[in-house]
Design a protein around this motif. Structure first.
Motif, PDB file in Angstrom:
ATOM      1  N   GLU A  85       0.803  -1.266   0.013  1.00  0.00           N
ATOM      2  CA  GLU A  85      -0.166  -0.004  -0.030  1.00  0.00           C
ATOM      3  C   GLU A  85       1.099   1.288   0.066  1.00  0.00           C
ATOM      4  N   GLU A  86       0.895   2.113  -1.127  1.00  0.00           N
ATOM      5  CA  GLU A  86       1.708   3.215  -1.315  1.00  0.00           C
ATOM      6  C   GLU A  86       1.227   4.310  -0.120  1.00  0.00           C
ATOM      7  N   LEU A  87       2.308   4.911   0.430  1.00  0.00           N
ATOM      8  CA  LEU A  87       2.364   5.929   1.295  1.00  0.00           C
ATOM      9  C   LEU A  87       2.417   7.232   0.551  1.00  0.00           C
ATOM     10  N   VAL A  88       1.661   8.191   0.527  1.00  0.00           N
ATOM     11  CA  VAL A  88       1.553   9.478  -0.274  1.00  0.00           C
ATOM     12  C   VAL A  88       1.647  10.678   0.791  1.00  0.00           C
ATOM     13  N   ALA A  89       2.414  11.643   0.515  1.00  0.00           N
ATOM     14  CA  ALA A  89       2.146  12.814   1.351  1.00  0.00           C
ATOM     15  C   ALA A  89       1.081  13.733   1.095  1.00  0.00           C
TER      16      ALA A  89
END
Length: 102
Positions: free
Chosen positions: A98-102
């Protein structure tokens, strides 16, 4: 969904045997699936800043655009054959992300 498959070849499976199969069968078959935007295979070469051998010989990266379609694609006859051959050649762990995004 990005899925990483990290693996080593099983005893008795040569690098040449696996890599020929990956180029001729695995890569073109997986990349032809509707559910896959990109399927790539990488050979591990080193551990950054270390002389240690990488813990895994290979890493596959599957960029899946539709997990339901991927499940359906995985049940197809051709993918069942590809998966069986793959499982016979490697000891693998599949890592869902699961990608972490800012």
């Amino acid at each position: 969904m990005i899925i990483f498959a990290v693996f080593n070849l099983k005893s008795g499976v040569s690098v040449e045997e696996y890599e020929a199969w990956a180029r001729e069968t695995d890569l073109p078959t997986a990349n032809s699936l509707k559910s896959i935007d990109s399927f790539r295979v990488y050979r591990s070469t080193s551990v950054l800043g270390s002389d240690e051998k990488p813990p895994f010989g290979y890493i596959e990266v599957l960029d899946v655009n539709d997990m339901e379609q991927f499940a359906a694609d995985a049940q197809s006859e051709i993918m069942q054959e590809v998966a069986a051959t793959f499982q016979g050649m490697v000891d693998v762990t599949f890592v869902m992300t699961e990608e972490l995004v800012a």
